[in-house]
Design an enzyme around this catalytic site. Sequence first.
Site, PDB file in Angstrom:
ATOM      1  N   GLU A  29      12.877  12.346  27.894  1.00 17.42           N
ATOM      2  CA  GLU A  29      12.861  13.255  26.794  1.00 17.42           C
ATOM      3  C   GLU A  29      11.578  13.147  27.013  1.00 17.42           C
ATOM      4  OE1 GLU A  29      15.823  11.497  24.071  1.00 17.42           O
ATOM      5  OE2 GLU A  29      17.144  11.075  25.906  1.00 17.42           O
ATOM      6  N   GLU A  60      21.484  11.554  27.326  1.00 18.45           N
ATOM      7  CA  GLU A  60      21.121  10.764  28.111  1.00 18.45           C
ATOM      8  C   GLU A  60      22.105  10.020  29.043  1.00 18.45           C
ATOM      9  OE1 GLU A  60      21.016  10.140  24.735  1.00 18.45           O
ATOM     10  OE2 GLU A  60      18.916   9.775  24.586  1.00 18.45           O
ATOM     11  N   HIS A 127      16.053   1.691  16.909  1.00 15.68           N
ATOM     12  CA  HIS A 127      15.278   1.405  17.419  1.00 15.68           C
ATOM     13  C   HIS A 127      13.808   0.618  17.117  1.00 15.68           C
ATOM     14  CE1 HIS A 127      14.827   5.931  15.901  1.00 15.68           C
ATOM     15  NE2 HIS A 127      14.478   6.385  16.822  1.00 15.68           N
TER      16      HIS A 127
END
Lengths: 324, 339
Positions: A29, A60, A127
């Site tokens: 991406e 994904e 993250h």
Amino acid sequence: MPQLTYLEAIADALRTEMRRDERVFLLGEDIATYGGAFKLTKNFHEEFGRKRVLDCPISESAIVGAAIGAALNGMRPVAEMQFMDFVTCGFNQIVNVAATTAYRWGIGVPIVVRGPSGGGVGANPFHSRNSEAWFAHASGVKVVCPAFPADAKGLMTASIRDNNPVVFYEHKGLYRKIKEEVPEGEYSIPLGKANVVREGKNGTIVAYGSAVHFALAAAEELSKEGASVEVIDIRTLVPFDQETVLASARKTNRVLIAHEASLTAGFGGEIAARIAEHAFEYLDAPIMRVAAYDAPTPFAPTLEKAVLPNAEKVLSAMRKLLTY
Amino acid sequence: MKSKSTAKESTTIPPIKPSKLLTDPQRVEMFRYMLQAREFDLAMQRLNRQGRAFGGVYSQTGNEASSVGSAYALGNKDVLFPMHRNIGGHFVFGQDLNTLMLAFLAREGSLMRGTDGTGHYADIGRRIYGNISHLGAMIPVAAGFVLASKMRGETIVSMTYIGDGGSQTGEFHEGVNFASVQKLPLVLIIENNQYAYSSPNSVEFACEKLSDRALGYGCFGETIDGTDIELVYETCVRAVERARKGEGPSLIETNTMRMRGHAEHDDFSYVPKEQLEYWQKRDPIDRYQSFLLSKKILSADDVTAIRTKLIEEIRAAIDYAIELPFPSAEEGFKNIFVD
């Protein structure tokens, strides 16, 4: 040799392999025009074209699945997870399709799934994750976690050239933090070879990824106190270089294992079990572990610091181990 | 034709509309493949009842026209990613009975060395890439396969399959969307056999036809009668042509009926009797046989001869495979990785 950051070294490996082998291509991406969320593939599309630096939808499973399909048809794809956290969305493709293909069909699936992992940068629970142990448990996937720029380059080269699926955990906290001399041109380090990054005789810290730097800082501090600590960077979880770890355990008789991933069912437990099985009679103290608290990686700096391991926590644990 | 056919809908069986794209020898060949799939299926059911086949035995009965007619539309460089009810496609791609029977019975030296079974058979040399049990997983893989060939400037087509249940997975969506964005030469056959294990269409989706989704993906979609092999073939030929011309993927929904349970352990008592009767009249092999007889392409004696020969060949394959041992234990420790 040029001084490269960890991020530049990985980009160098990708670029070198793409120049060498036209079967190597990238998909992920925002990797072409934008150059990736961390700019690791900045300007790649200008040299290699948009077919070989393929911007993909936020899918994904499709990214990893398409990489597998392309690998079955002669290519050597490198799939980027924008953050390694999102590998969960491609998990099925890795553990059920890629990991079982050699066993079932007798043919390799030469894919690399790479991306930034790890915390300590004020991201959030989504993250920051260190999920490498999940893949070590999958059977059929190689797992790579470099700690240094030169290793990152050499191990990336080896991962691309490997005929099996590899998940490659880059630590985003290391991307621009460390710089070192990195060999130019083609440079490969075999998967499954641990590195004794500091020699010592009073105790051993076995680590990988960011924790190697915690271990080195702790060992340096302890040397001022008169203790000589060995630091082993295992570099790859699968294959695991058991012999190098056992040799050190037999030499120093005290072992601490450090990783940034959470404690329970982390890869440290596996390392501890191997040492206990094969070097028990050499140990003068229980095997100890320093790892993240069993919690999601929190957002606020105070919370993140509390939950994640760091050099101070490794130092404190190592002091206890050396005086046990 | 509507996707959710019930006994209440048309009671007359529409005749097979001959395709202009087929020659009579091809018709006979397709008929033979369908019969081979059917007789193989019946043989597996018997072996299962006798306790000589283990694991899941997933019946193909009712699916032969969809499986054979679609695979028959591919060329000799194209690739097939079949599912567990697509044994007909394996035969179209040249698979021989002994190889397949060895694999079904997981004997020494079989495809996949006994590491996997239950219809997941791959035979790379024949361009057959099997599925896994996780439905939808092979759609992105089939797409990626032709992404690679497209990058090299080759125009091979990838055909894969999913069901009325599997098309509700996330990987279906991601795979079809990805293939559409990249305009990949992918043909996805959605075999709507009315049941996902025990769940009817009403549990699985709310749209009228699964092929309607093509509009949302920006690809081609069509729903057809999956028991008319000439219609399946012709529809798939057009899909393959579009794929070769670079016009992107097609979703072809074939309406069929799973005439038995999910696998042989399942008595499918949840299927209304009237629904089975409706589809029994539309048996893809009976329909095609009537057509071939009425057009005098085959005689009743020809059909008997073909069937008898197939039954003998299948029996010989069973006799060959069943005498062989299971793989030796050390096979279980091999090939976790390749060199």
